[in-house]
Design a protein around this motif. Sequence first.
Motif: not given
Length: 790
Positions: A647, A680, A683, A686, A688, A706, A708
């Motif tokens: 990430v 984060i 996700s 992983g 951006d 995200d 995710g």
Amino acid sequence: MANILLVDDRPENLLALEAILESLGQTLLYANSGEEALRQLLREDVALILLDVQMPVLDGFETARLIKERRRTSAVPIIFVTAISKDEEQVFRGYSAGAVDYVFKPFNPDVLRSKVSVFIELHEKNEQLRRQAEQLKEQELAELRRESEERYRFLAEAQPDQIWTSLPNGELDYVNQRALDYFAVSFAELVESGWTQVVHPDDLGRMLDRWQIALATGEPYENDLRFRRASDGAYRWHLTRAIPMTDRGGAVVKWFGSNIDIHDQKRAEEAQRFLVDAGAVLVASLNYRSTLAAVAKLAVPRIADWARVDVVEAGRLRTLAVEHVDPKKVELAFELAQRYPESPDAEQGPPLVLRTGKSELATEISEERLEELAQDDFHLGLVRELGVQSYMCVPLVAHGELLGVISLVSAESGRRYDADDLALAEELARRAGTAVENAQLYREVEERAEAARVLETVGDGVLLVDNDGIVRLWNRASEEITGISRELIVGQPLGDLLPGWARVTTRAETMPLVRDGRERWVSISGVAFDDGVVYAFQDISDERALERMRQDLLATVSHELRTPLAAIYGSAMTLNRRDLEWNDDLKARLLNVIVDESSRLTTIVNDLLLASQLDGGRLDVHIESCDALGLAESVAAAARTHLPDGVQVELGPVAEGVPPVAADEAQLRQVLDNLLDNAIKYSPAGGDVRLGVEAATGGVRFTVADAGLGIPAHEQERIFEKFYRLDPDMTGGVGGTGLGLYIARELVRRVGGRIWVEPNSDQGSVFSVEIPAVPEPDVTHMGQKTVLRS
Ligand code: ADP
């Protein structure tokens, strides 16, 4: 003696005529002109006119013409006296003007006298004839009058009514036989007493007053009087009328009178009036006992001397009211009732009516009957004192049930009740019964209306379903809770509009209710009665939600606390083991676990605390000017310190020169921290994570994007609810309390901003937070903090 009118403009001529005619012994009248002659003729009756032809203004011919024109004087003979002309034409003119003769001057006095005598004699003969004719006429008239009198007496005798005539002073001079028979008196007796013996004593004063007024004024006389009928001694109502006959001068010469029996008509009218008044009394009160007592009062003295109302109580009669004009007599009646109570088996009176349900009429109570009924001498004495003459007892029925007995008794009035009276009493009882029924109905309706009012105001939904499952009642609370109007549901089967409700029983249960696409819950219970079931229900959605929330909290918190606690506990236990050889690296790692998990515990506890402060409105907000970009950079830098593998956290898109925002910096930082943490956390594969800062209308928009797991569209609202978390399958087993976004939304709201989520273009989500910019004019002062109580 007859009048002779002498007309001449010369006084000497008049004098000459006077000298000639004086000896005839008649009255001589004089006129010195035609006009004067006409005037005299207006005043006097004249037998003959001697008229001079030659007169100024109105000559003899002209005067004669006017005399002949007048009706009264047209037959008066005129002798013209003239000297002027003897020619034929003159003579002809005189005759055509109405002359009977001519005398020419100079005239022979004897001739003139004898001419005049002839006319006077003629006149006297005429007069005599006229008088004779008049006498004859008068005789004829008298005969006619006698005949007509006989005729009207004949007529009067043939009349069904009582006819009488009286002299101008009021003294009776004729009474027809019918009247004499009715009163069983002779004409002489009636003349003697002048009605006073046959008129009801109560009406006598009024009769005399009005008769006197009529005699004095000559105005027609009219009166309603009770006359005593000799055949049965009953007083019956009559309409008495008399009109005066007057002579030409307007003086009364005779009174013509009649007495017409109006008893039945009057009684019917009185009965009607009585029933109307009774009706008014009966509707006046809804308490039937006081109503019935009022009826008894009304009956006395109009239709009875005594009235008594008994009501049935526990199968027996209880006297509710006794009425008599004299209160002492009422006491007497009560005493009688107390000393000699009526036997329920009595063969007469109210007990009999109670047993049979039928009316009883006793037209006449003989002395023998009284003695028969009396229990002892004292009893007989009391009963005699009451003076009962005639009575009737009628049943009082309401809703087909015998409610009581109304008794009406005649005593001092001497009235004898007959079938008509009984019909009136029965009608009264029938109306009283209806009034009682109405009062009961009214009470029921009132109670129902009261119940309906209560039903409308209670907070619980109340509905009534009949035995066919059709909704019959649906109160306002029912409408509010379900959103279904009564117009829609009443008359319909319950299950049609509320599927699932068709199977509700009287058992208390909780039912789902889908309204506006959202599920609500109601708790419902019913009570069955003959015609169906009445249900009451309450909306318990809020309680249920609260309960759910409490359970969620317990589950989440205990789960979320257990995980770090387990890790801390495990690490501590491991460190505590004496049998293991420790290297520093392992030790440090275990201690790190303890530190990290403790801080996670702290975060959870802090979040719980913050949420409860927000709920209770106890959180202070310090609004100040915050540098949006600086804040974003700082949040991103902090996040980078503990990134999992795969990430990256980037800033972007970032616009230069965004305005400062008006917010509580620490709280705004917490919001952005949380969004970045979530991005984060969710996700797992992983990707951006990008934190953007851009200007927006009226403020600044922060975005956290995200790549995710993403959030399904229908959950995008709900994730901001307290403790709300997506299904664990969708979150890849990532833990959390479901408080983060709730806190974020509340904090953003408190500074006037907004927060929402949208799907990211390829994958994942984009959270946006808009915060108002610092108002322009105040920028310079924004160093100061504004403290708001949220
Ligand atoms: P927590 O993360 O503690 O469970 P939050 O209130 O922060 O609670 O988030 C509520 C829920 O929203 C999370 O449980 C998760 O299912 C979902 N969620 C939040 N952020 C994201 C994200 N960036 N991507 C996917 N799902 C998310």
